[in-house]
Design a protein around this motif. Structure first.
Motif, PDB file in Angstrom:
ATOM      1  N   PRO A  90      -3.301   0.709  -2.901  1.00  0.00           N
ATOM      2  CA  PRO A  90      -2.728  -0.427  -3.197  1.00  0.00           C
ATOM      3  C   PRO A  90      -1.968  -0.593  -4.633  1.00  0.00           C
ATOM      4  N   ALA A  91      -0.959  -1.111  -4.276  1.00  0.00           N
ATOM      5  CA  ALA A  91       0.057  -1.117  -5.911  1.00  0.00           C
ATOM      6  C   ALA A  91      -0.669  -1.971  -6.697  1.00  0.00           C
ATOM      7  N   LYS A  92      -1.631  -2.909  -6.668  1.00  0.00           N
ATOM      8  CA  LYS A  92      -2.252  -3.651  -7.660  1.00  0.00           C
ATOM      9  C   LYS A  92      -3.400  -2.773  -8.248  1.00  0.00           C
ATOM     10  N   VAL A  93      -3.550  -1.638  -7.793  1.00  0.00           N
ATOM     11  CA  VAL A  93      -4.659  -0.996  -8.599  1.00  0.00           C
ATOM     12  C   VAL A  93      -3.844   0.097  -9.474  1.00  0.00           C
ATOM     13  N   GLU A 135       0.805  -1.173  -0.015  1.00  0.00           N
ATOM     14  CA  GLU A 135       0.006  -0.076   0.035  1.00  0.00           C
ATOM     15  C   GLU A 135       0.673   1.389   0.040  1.00  0.00           C
ATOM     16  N   LEU A 136       0.592   2.234  -0.985  1.00  0.00           N
ATOM     17  CA  LEU A 136       1.433   3.086  -1.062  1.00  0.00           C
ATOM     18  C   LEU A 136       0.872   4.587  -0.632  1.00  0.00           C
ATOM     19  N   PHE A 185     -10.324   2.541  -8.131  1.00  0.00           N
ATOM     20  CA  PHE A 185     -10.099   2.777  -6.578  1.00  0.00           C
ATOM     21  C   PHE A 185     -10.620   4.334  -6.344  1.00  0.00           C
ATOM     22  N   ASN A 186     -10.366   5.169  -7.150  1.00  0.00           N
ATOM     23  CA  ASN A 186     -10.586   6.583  -6.728  1.00  0.00           C
ATOM     24  C   ASN A 186     -12.030   6.600  -6.459  1.00  0.00           C
ATOM     25  N   MET A 187     -12.746   6.056  -7.539  1.00  0.00           N
ATOM     26  CA  MET A 187     -14.406   6.494  -7.378  1.00  0.00           C
ATOM     27  C   MET A 187     -14.811   5.793  -6.147  1.00  0.00           C
ATOM     28  N   VAL A 188     -14.426   4.558  -5.883  1.00  0.00           N
ATOM     29  CA  VAL A 188     -14.806   3.427  -4.784  1.00  0.00           C
ATOM     30  C   VAL A 188     -14.520   3.936  -3.417  1.00  0.00           C
ATOM     31  N   LEU A 225     -11.861  -3.775  -8.241  1.00  0.00           N
ATOM     32  CA  LEU A 225     -11.110  -2.664  -8.596  1.00  0.00           C
ATOM     33  C   LEU A 225      -9.659  -2.977  -9.435  1.00  0.00           C
ATOM     34  N   ASP A 226      -9.226  -4.210  -9.390  1.00  0.00           N
ATOM     35  CA  ASP A 226      -7.794  -4.625  -9.817  1.00  0.00           C
ATOM     36  C   ASP A 226      -7.814  -5.631 -10.843  1.00  0.00           C
TER      37      ASP A 226
END
Length: 333
Positions: free
Chosen positions: A44-47, A33-34, A249-252, A263-264
């Motif tokens: 999360p890096a995955k998004v 998580e960044l 991610f931003n929207m949720v 998301l990913d």
């Protein structure tokens, strides 16, 4: 930039991260998580855009992020009211170019496509005219949104489970010239006759603008998101490629303006999510999306009104555009 504050925040962050760790992200980075300064929550890096997991693409994104710092100014296709935290972050300056939020920049004249004959278009719009307000679910995943046949069957099963009216644009290949009915479960078209339309291409703007449309299952391209917000239609997120995972991610998580399916999820070149999203998972999200009392729906309708004010006289977009023109003409750069 045709993208939003969130993606600009990602590009701002990558060079800083690169100074600490010069390698691209890898599969083990997914759960990391960044602390990206333009976001309230850790990201999360995955998004992140799938390109950060590829050595060449990662280097390109880092270079773009570095070069942006040398710009005299940056225009983003967003408005402060929809991304308040990120907008505030960039308004502080902090040795970064001035950012002009000139959005939403939209083409709302509707779009034509040779794959949809005029008679098909007219029939589709006539069918929408006959449906109750906010009763139709629209599923569309962009020009590159192609699912496997097993995944298409799960989506079809979900549509049968929820029972909502729907318009579903299915691309069986990137060219968009395949038969959208071919991968469907046997008997699906007959079982949903009268309450659903399956097509290979759909007039997205016209459908979102229609009062019968009540929800949008989307790949979360930023243009699609802004069109949906403009018309007050809530989104269920199913990102595919480019920066769509970050948009989702931003929207949720950041803005509370969408319902999460995934998301990913990734379908971008060699990076493809192998897991099949189940019909039950899809149905749960769709029921929440189409719930007339859902808080997300109310927030999206509020943002719809704000978006229109942003591009009206004295609105934030008009002011930012005026500032940009004044800075250019006055050589304030």
């Amino acid at each position: 930039m045709t993208s939003n504050f969130g993606f600009l925040g990602c590009l701002q962050y990558l060079p800083e991260r690169h100074r600490l760790n010069s390698s691209e992200f890898n599969e083990t980075s997914g759960e990391e998580e960044l602390p990206i300064p333009a976001f309230v929550n850790r990201v999360p890096a995955k998004v992140l855009p799938p390109g950060v997991f590829d050595k060449l693409s990662y280097a390109t994104l880092v270079k773009i992020g570095e070069r942006l710092k040398d710009a005299k100014g940056i225009l983003v296709n967003s408005f402060p009211e929809v991304e308040p935290y990120a907008a505030e972050h960039f308004s502080r300056g902090r040795d970064y170019p001035h950012v002009y939020p000139v959005g939403p920049v939209l083409n709302l004249t509707g779009r034509t496509n040779p794959g949809l004959a005029s008679a098909q278009y007219e029939n589709m719009m006539k069918w929408l005219d006959e449906q109750p307000d906010s009763s139709v679910l629209f599923l569309c995943f962009g020009s590159m949104g192609v699912f496997s046949e097993p995944q298409i069957k799960q989506i079809a099963h979900a549509l049968e489970l929820v029972g909502f009216r729907f318009i579903w644009a299915i691309r069986t290949n990137i060219a968009g010239d395949g038969d959208p009915h071919e991968p469907l479960p046997e008997g699906f078209v007959e079982r949903t006759k009268g309450r659903g339309i399956v097509c290979s291409w759909a007039p997205q703007v016209d459908i979102l603008a229609h009062k019968a449309t009540g929800g949008f299952v989307s790949h979360c391209g930023w243009n699609s998101i802004q069109e949906s917000l403009w018309y007050g239609v809530p989104i269920a997120t199913w990102p595919m490629y480019a920066e769509q995972q970050l948009n989702a991610f931003n929207m949720v998580k950041e803005l509370g303006l969408a319902v999460e399916i995934r998301l990913d999820y990734v379908a971008d070149g060699d990076r493809v999510t192998l897991e099949i999203v189940s019909a039950d998972e899809i149905a749960t999200a769709v029921r929440s999306l189409m719930d007339g009392d859902n808080l997300v729906r109310k927030k999206v309708q509020e943002i719809s009104a704000v978006a229109r004010k942003a591009v009206g006289d004295g609105g934030s977009s008009v002011v930012a555009t005026g500032d940009f023109i004044s800075d250019v003409l006055g050589d304030h750069f």
